[in-house]
Design a protein around this motif. Structure first.
Motif, mmCIF file in Angstrom:
data_model
loop_
_atom_site.group_PDB
_atom_site.id
_atom_site.type_symbol
_atom_site.label_atom_id
_atom_site.label_comp_id
_atom_site.label_asym_id
_atom_site.label_seq_id
_atom_site.Cartn_x
_atom_site.Cartn_y
_atom_site.Cartn_z
ATOM 1 N N ALA A 46 0.815 -1.210 0.000
ATOM 2 C CA ALA A 46 0.000 0.000 0.000
ATOM 3 C C ALA A 46 0.850 1.262 0.000
ATOM 4 C CB ALA A 46 -0.927 -0.007 1.216
ATOM 5 N N SER A 47 2.011 1.217 0.643
ATOM 6 C CA SER A 47 2.886 2.393 0.712
ATOM 7 C C SER A 47 4.011 2.333 -0.311
ATOM 8 C CB SER A 47 3.474 2.530 2.122
ATOM 9 O OG SER A 47 4.244 1.387 2.457
ATOM 10 N N GLY A 48 4.019 1.310 -1.182
ATOM 11 C CA GLY A 48 5.066 1.185 -2.180
ATOM 12 C C GLY A 48 6.370 0.641 -1.641
ATOM 13 N N GLY A 49 6.366 0.193 -0.403
ATOM 14 C CA GLY A 49 7.572 -0.331 0.227
ATOM 15 C C GLY A 49 7.335 -0.484 1.722
ATOM 16 N N VAL A 50 8.421 -0.403 2.494
ATOM 17 C CA VAL A 50 8.339 -0.483 3.946
ATOM 18 C C VAL A 50 8.231 0.940 4.492
ATOM 19 C CG1 VAL A 50 9.468 -1.277 6.059
ATOM 20 C CG2 VAL A 50 9.730 -2.588 3.947
ATOM 21 N N ASP A 51 7.118 1.246 5.122
ATOM 22 C CA ASP A 51 6.891 2.601 5.627
ATOM 23 C C ASP A 51 7.990 2.998 6.605
ATOM 24 O OD1 ASP A 51 5.701 4.709 7.536
ATOM 25 O OD2 ASP A 51 4.203 4.614 5.942
ATOM 26 N N GLY A 52 8.583 4.154 6.372
ATOM 27 C CA GLY A 52 9.715 4.601 7.182
ATOM 28 C C GLY A 52 9.349 5.192 8.520
ATOM 29 N N ALA A 53 8.068 5.228 8.862
ATOM 30 C CA ALA A 53 7.635 5.762 10.156
ATOM 31 C C ALA A 53 6.537 4.880 10.730
ATOM 32 C CB ALA A 53 7.153 7.195 10.004
ATOM 33 N N GLY A 54 6.720 3.561 10.604
ATOM 34 C CA GLY A 54 5.687 2.647 11.067
ATOM 35 C C GLY A 54 6.262 1.403 11.707
ATOM 36 N N LEU A 55 5.374 0.637 12.332
ATOM 37 C CA LEU A 55 5.736 -0.631 12.957
ATOM 38 C C LEU A 55 5.497 -1.766 11.979
ATOM 39 C CD1 LEU A 55 6.269 -2.630 15.333
ATOM 40 C CD2 LEU A 55 3.847 -2.341 15.947
ATOM 41 N N HIS A 56 6.483 -2.662 11.862
ATOM 42 C CA HIS A 56 6.395 -3.815 10.977
ATOM 43 C C HIS A 56 6.803 -5.049 11.772
ATOM 44 C CE1 HIS A 56 6.110 -0.905 7.680
ATOM 45 N NE2 HIS A 56 7.082 -0.265 8.306
ATOM 46 N N GLU A 57 5.999 -6.101 11.687
ATOM 47 C CA GLU A 57 6.242 -7.308 12.463
ATOM 48 C C GLU A 57 6.710 -8.451 11.565
ATOM 49 O OE1 GLU A 57 3.407 -7.084 16.397
ATOM 50 O OE2 GLU A 57 2.807 -8.374 14.748
ATOM 51 N N PHE A 58 7.532 -9.328 12.149
ATOM 52 C CA PHE A 58 8.111 -10.446 11.411
ATOM 53 C C PHE A 58 8.070 -11.700 12.277
ATOM 54 C CE2 PHE A 58 9.963 -6.457 10.225
ATOM 55 C CZ PHE A 58 10.002 -6.475 8.841
ATOM 56 N N ALA A 59 7.907 -12.841 11.625
ATOM 57 C CA ALA A 59 7.946 -14.123 12.315
ATOM 58 C C ALA A 59 8.468 -15.173 11.360
ATOM 59 C CB ALA A 59 6.557 -14.514 12.819
ATOM 60 N N ALA A 60 9.075 -16.212 11.919
ATOM 61 C CA ALA A 60 9.540 -17.332 11.109
ATOM 62 C C ALA A 60 8.356 -18.208 10.727
ATOM 63 C CB ALA A 60 10.569 -18.147 11.886
ATOM 64 N N ALA A 61 8.452 -18.864 9.580
ATOM 65 C CA ALA A 61 7.362 -19.704 9.097
ATOM 66 C C ALA A 61 7.183 -20.952 9.938
ATOM 67 C CB ALA A 61 7.609 -20.086 7.639
ATOM 68 N N SER A 62 8.216 -21.352 10.674
ATOM 69 C CA SER A 62 8.132 -22.514 11.550
ATOM 70 C C SER A 62 9.119 -22.316 12.696
ATOM 71 C CB SER A 62 8.467 -23.801 10.776
ATOM 72 O OG SER A 62 9.856 -23.883 10.510
ATOM 73 N N SER A 63 9.177 -23.294 13.583
ATOM 74 C CA SER A 63 10.085 -23.195 14.720
ATOM 75 C C SER A 63 11.496 -23.679 14.392
ATOM 76 C CB SER A 63 9.527 -24.002 15.899
ATOM 77 O OG SER A 63 9.333 -25.358 15.521
ATOM 78 N N SER A 64 11.765 -24.039 13.143
ATOM 79 C CA SER A 64 13.093 -24.539 12.771
ATOM 80 C C SER A 64 14.131 -23.425 12.792
ATOM 81 C CB SER A 64 13.052 -25.177 11.385
ATOM 82 O OG SER A 64 12.895 -24.178 10.387
ATOM 83 N N LEU A 65 15.389 -23.805 13.013
ATOM 84 C CA LEU A 65 16.474 -22.830 13.026
ATOM 85 C C LEU A 65 16.669 -22.193 11.650
ATOM 86 C CD1 LEU A 65 19.176 -24.598 15.241
ATOM 87 C CD2 LEU A 65 17.728 -22.660 15.858
ATOM 88 N N ASN A 66 16.418 -22.967 10.585
ATOM 89 C CA ASN A 66 16.574 -22.423 9.242
ATOM 90 C C ASN A 66 15.590 -21.287 8.978
ATOM 91 O OD1 ASN A 66 18.680 -24.106 8.557
ATOM 92 N ND2 ASN A 66 17.383 -25.636 7.589
#
Length: 264
Positions: A46-66
């Motif tokens: 929606a913003s054309g990229g990663v908004d430079g004044a916002g919160l962005h969350e991340f998580a791994a797809a599984s519990s594996s180390l990879n």
């Protein structure tokens, strides 16, 4: 006697427009979004990229180390591009220091770009991140936590907006295959990252890693999922290239997903 301009007349007639104008004036200059440089991604954000004044969350797809390594490198690559200019610094807050510095450097986030902060509890990590965001002098702030409720994420979003600084919140320590992104959040975007099989090369060697990048949710936009090549030395992603289109020049083996594995 002065005649009101059409703009003033419309504001007076429309209180919602007047309120929006006031909000724009109080915000000041907006921080531009950071595009990925990949049309298939940027045109869907929606913003054309990663908004430079916002919160962005991340998580791994599984519990594996990879997958944990892939998610770590994905957000580290974003931080590296936010801090690309000389003198820019990224604050990385956590409760346990287990990052593999050479792996981070492979995606452009070298020791000269990093300021580490360690808290005894996750509430301390969140407080450190909030203070760092409001300072406004950092290129990016990263925090690692197991959980963050709606109140915590709302505070981080407000602090990111006030400090005009991007906040990358890594929801780590996944257990029993329950995705941390299932809980409500005020984040502008929520990403889930996992490893994907690399394509076979026409010559002996280790190819560039592949990741499955899934945008689980975004404000004012739809979710999507793409398979991408892992970050290069400047934190840039790429669409997978056909084997026949790859350059045959010798290159250093890029075993990032295993090299970044957290120190025990």
């Amino acid at each position: 006697m002065s005649v009101p301009s059409p703009l003033h007349a419309s504001l007076a007639a429309d209180p919602i427009a007047k309120l929006r104008e006031a909000v724009v004036q109080t915000r000041g200059p907006s921080t531009p979004s950071l595009p990925f440089g990949i049309g298939l991604m940027d045109e869907r954000l929606a913003s054309g990229g990663v908004d430079g004044a916002g919160l962005h969350e991340f998580a791994a797809a599984s519990s594996s180390l990879n997958d944990d390594a892939a998610a770590t490198l994905f957000l580290a690559g974003i931080a590296a591009r936010f801090a690309a200019d000389p003198g820019q610094t990224v604050c990385w807050a956590m409760t346990a220091f287990d990052l593999y510095a050479p792996g981070l450097e492979q995606v452009g986030l070298g020791p000269d770009k990093l300021l580490y902060a360690q808290g005894r509890k996750e509430v301390d990590v969140l407080a450190i991140a909030e203070d760092a965001l409001r300072d406004g002098s950092l290129a990016c702030v990263i925090a690692e936590v197991k959980s963050a409720d709606m109140t915590a994420t709302r505070r981080l979003q407000l602090a990111a907006s006030d400090g005009q600084t991007p906040m990358l919140l890594y929801r780590r320590h996944r257990t029993r295959e329950r995705c941390p992104l299932s809980s409500p959040s005020s984040a502008m975007t929520r990403w889930r990252i996992g490893c994907a099989p690399s394509e076979r090369l026409p010559w002996p060697g280790v190819g560039r890693g592949h990741w499955q990048v899934e945008l689980v949710r975004q404000r004012n936009g739809d979710p999507f999922s793409l398979e991408l090549e892992a970050c290069d030395a400047k934190g840039r992603l790429a669409l997978p290239a056909a084997s026949g289109d790859r350059a045959a020049a010798p290159r250093r083996a890029d075993a990032q997903d295993s090299a970044i594995s957290r120190a025990a």
